[in-house]
Design a protein around this motif. Structure first.
Motif, mmCIF file in Angstrom:
data_model
loop_
_atom_site.group_PDB
_atom_site.id
_atom_site.type_symbol
_atom_site.label_atom_id
_atom_site.label_comp_id
_atom_site.label_asym_id
_atom_site.label_seq_id
_atom_site.Cartn_x
_atom_site.Cartn_y
_atom_site.Cartn_z
ATOM 1 N N PHE A 297 0.829 -1.202 0.000
ATOM 2 C CA PHE A 297 0.000 0.000 0.000
ATOM 3 C C PHE A 297 0.864 1.253 0.000
ATOM 4 O O PHE A 297 0.450 2.290 -0.512
ATOM 5 N N ASP A 298 2.079 1.158 0.551
ATOM 6 C CA ASP A 298 3.003 2.298 0.468
ATOM 7 C C ASP A 298 3.322 2.612 -0.997
ATOM 8 O O ASP A 298 3.323 3.769 -1.405
ATOM 9 N N TRP A 299 3.591 1.580 -1.779
ATOM 10 C CA TRP A 299 3.885 1.764 -3.203
ATOM 11 C C TRP A 299 2.672 2.365 -3.913
ATOM 12 O O TRP A 299 2.795 3.314 -4.694
ATOM 13 N N GLN B 88 2.269 5.984 -5.928
ATOM 14 C CA GLN B 88 1.827 6.067 -7.328
ATOM 15 C C GLN B 88 0.620 6.983 -7.452
ATOM 16 O O GLN B 88 0.513 7.759 -8.410
ATOM 17 N N LEU B 89 -0.302 6.910 -6.495
ATOM 18 C CA LEU B 89 -1.473 7.789 -6.528
ATOM 19 C C LEU B 89 -1.061 9.244 -6.357
ATOM 20 O O LEU B 89 -1.583 10.132 -7.040
ATOM 21 N N ALA C 193 -8.981 6.388 -2.609
ATOM 22 C CA ALA C 193 -8.086 6.077 -1.504
ATOM 23 C C ALA C 193 -8.860 5.936 -0.198
ATOM 24 O O ALA C 193 -8.615 5.002 0.589
ATOM 25 N N THR C 194 -9.805 6.826 0.031
ATOM 26 C CA THR C 194 -10.613 6.764 1.248
ATOM 27 C C THR C 194 -11.471 5.510 1.253
ATOM 28 O O THR C 194 -11.586 4.816 2.269
ATOM 29 N N TRP C 195 -12.060 5.177 0.129
ATOM 30 C CA TRP C 195 -12.880 3.969 0.018
ATOM 31 C C TRP C 195 -12.038 2.729 0.305
ATOM 32 O O TRP C 195 -12.452 1.851 1.065
ATOM 33 N N LEU C 196 -10.840 2.657 -0.280
ATOM 34 C CA LEU C 196 -9.959 1.508 -0.029
ATOM 35 C C LEU C 196 -9.554 1.433 1.437
ATOM 36 O O LEU C 196 -9.489 0.350 2.019
#
Length: 58
Positions: free
Chosen positions: A22-24, A28-29, A47-50
């Motif tokens: 998730f850091d990667w 990227q985002l 991002a918030t949904w994930l």
């Protein structure tokens, strides 16, 4: 099929066997939004949904 499904299908086809952190993904985002600031809100929503997928819907 939504138009965005094509991009999702390409992602799955090209990178479906890779493992990422998730850091990667977060980096990227951020890079994507830096290059495409008009997509800041949708990327933030994704991002918030994930981040909240495991929360109860109470």
């Amino acid at each position: 099929m939504y138009f965005t499904d094509r991009g999702i299908e390409e992602l799955q086809h090209r990178r479906g066997d890779e493992e990422i952190t998730f850091d990667w993904l977060a980096e990227q985002l951020r890079a994507f939004v830096d290059l495409n600031p008009e997509f800041e809100v949708p990327v933030e929503r994704l991002a918030t949904w994930l981040a909240r997928l495991d929360e109860d819907d109470d």
